[in-house]
Scaffold this motif. Structure first.
Motif, PDB file in Angstrom:
ATOM      1  N   TYR A   4      37.071  37.156  32.207  1.00 38.16           N
ATOM      2  CA  TYR A   4      36.462  37.490  33.612  1.00 38.16           C
ATOM      3  C   TYR A   4      37.185  36.205  34.437  1.00 38.16           C
ATOM      4  N   ALA A  11      27.941  32.705  38.938  1.00 40.81           N
ATOM      5  CA  ALA A  11      28.176  34.047  38.286  1.00 40.81           C
ATOM      6  C   ALA A  11      26.928  35.061  38.333  1.00 40.81           C
ATOM      7  N   SER A  12      27.292  36.053  38.118  1.00 38.67           N
ATOM      8  CA  SER A  12      26.280  37.152  38.282  1.00 38.67           C
ATOM      9  C   SER A  12      25.432  37.277  37.253  1.00 38.67           C
ATOM     10  N   GLN A  50      30.498  38.771  37.091  1.00 40.50           N
ATOM     11  CA  GLN A  50      31.446  38.533  38.269  1.00 40.50           C
ATOM     12  C   GLN A  50      31.235  37.076  38.737  1.00 40.50           C
ATOM     13  N   GLN A  93      31.993  34.040  41.592  1.00 42.10           N
ATOM     14  CA  GLN A  93      32.373  33.645  42.884  1.00 42.10           C
ATOM     15  C   GLN A  93      32.689  32.230  42.957  1.00 42.10           C
ATOM     16  N   GLY A 122      37.177  34.839  38.651  1.00 45.86           N
ATOM     17  CA  GLY A 122      36.841  34.939  40.030  1.00 45.86           C
ATOM     18  C   GLY A 122      37.943  35.074  40.841  1.00 45.86           C
ATOM     19  N   GLN A 123      37.696  35.228  42.194  1.00 47.38           N
ATOM     20  CA  GLN A 123      38.791  35.424  43.193  1.00 47.38           C
ATOM     21  C   GLN A 123      39.605  34.194  43.608  1.00 47.38           C
ATOM     22  N   CYS A 182      31.360  27.655  41.220  1.00 47.94           N
ATOM     23  CA  CYS A 182      31.610  29.002  40.588  1.00 47.94           C
ATOM     24  C   CYS A 182      30.324  29.444  40.210  1.00 47.94           C
TER      25      CYS A 182
END
Length: 125
Positions: A114, A23-24, A2, A4, A116-117, A21
């Motif tokens: 993948y 990352a998870s 994920q 962000q 992000g938003q 950004c």
């Protein structure tokens, strides 16, 4: 993974912004990229950086104004944007893709698995 993105905002022409950004999981597993999309336009490649951070790639329009970096210890990548122009106005997306030594791969939206938003960047004249 994920992603962000953050750091966007409203600035004046000539100003700077730094996008982040987070990352998870470990970003060292991926090629990381930034893309942008303006209203009515296709998503456009901005920058990418290899998993070790030793090499970065930029869209032709960047012309030395942007710098992408990564801090794998923090699982975060950055996009430092200087000398912003009104035409830089867009939603900026970070993305992660599988490792590849084929640099042409980094420029393409389908290469990234993948996303992000997005974070809005608006540059006023």
């Amino acid at each position: 993974v994920q992603l962000q993105a953050s750091g966007g905002g409203l600035v004046q022409a000539g100003d700077s912004l730094r996008l982040s950004c987070a990352a998870s999981e470990r970003t060292s597993r991926y090629v990381m990229g930034w893309f942008r999309q303006a209203p009515g336009e296709e998503r456009e490649f901005v920058a990418a950086i290899k998993w070790g951070g030793d090499r970065s790639y930029y869209g032709n329009f960047v012309k030395g104004r942007f710098t992408m970096s990564r801090d794998n210890a923090k699982n975060t990548v950055y996009l430092q944007m200087n000398s912003l122009k009104p035409e830089d106005t867009a939603i900026y997306y970070c993305a992660a893709g599988q490792r590849s030594d084929n640099a042409s791969y980094y420029y393409s939206v389908p290469s990234y698995d993948y996303w992000g938003q997005g974070t809005q960047v608006t540059v006023s004249s």
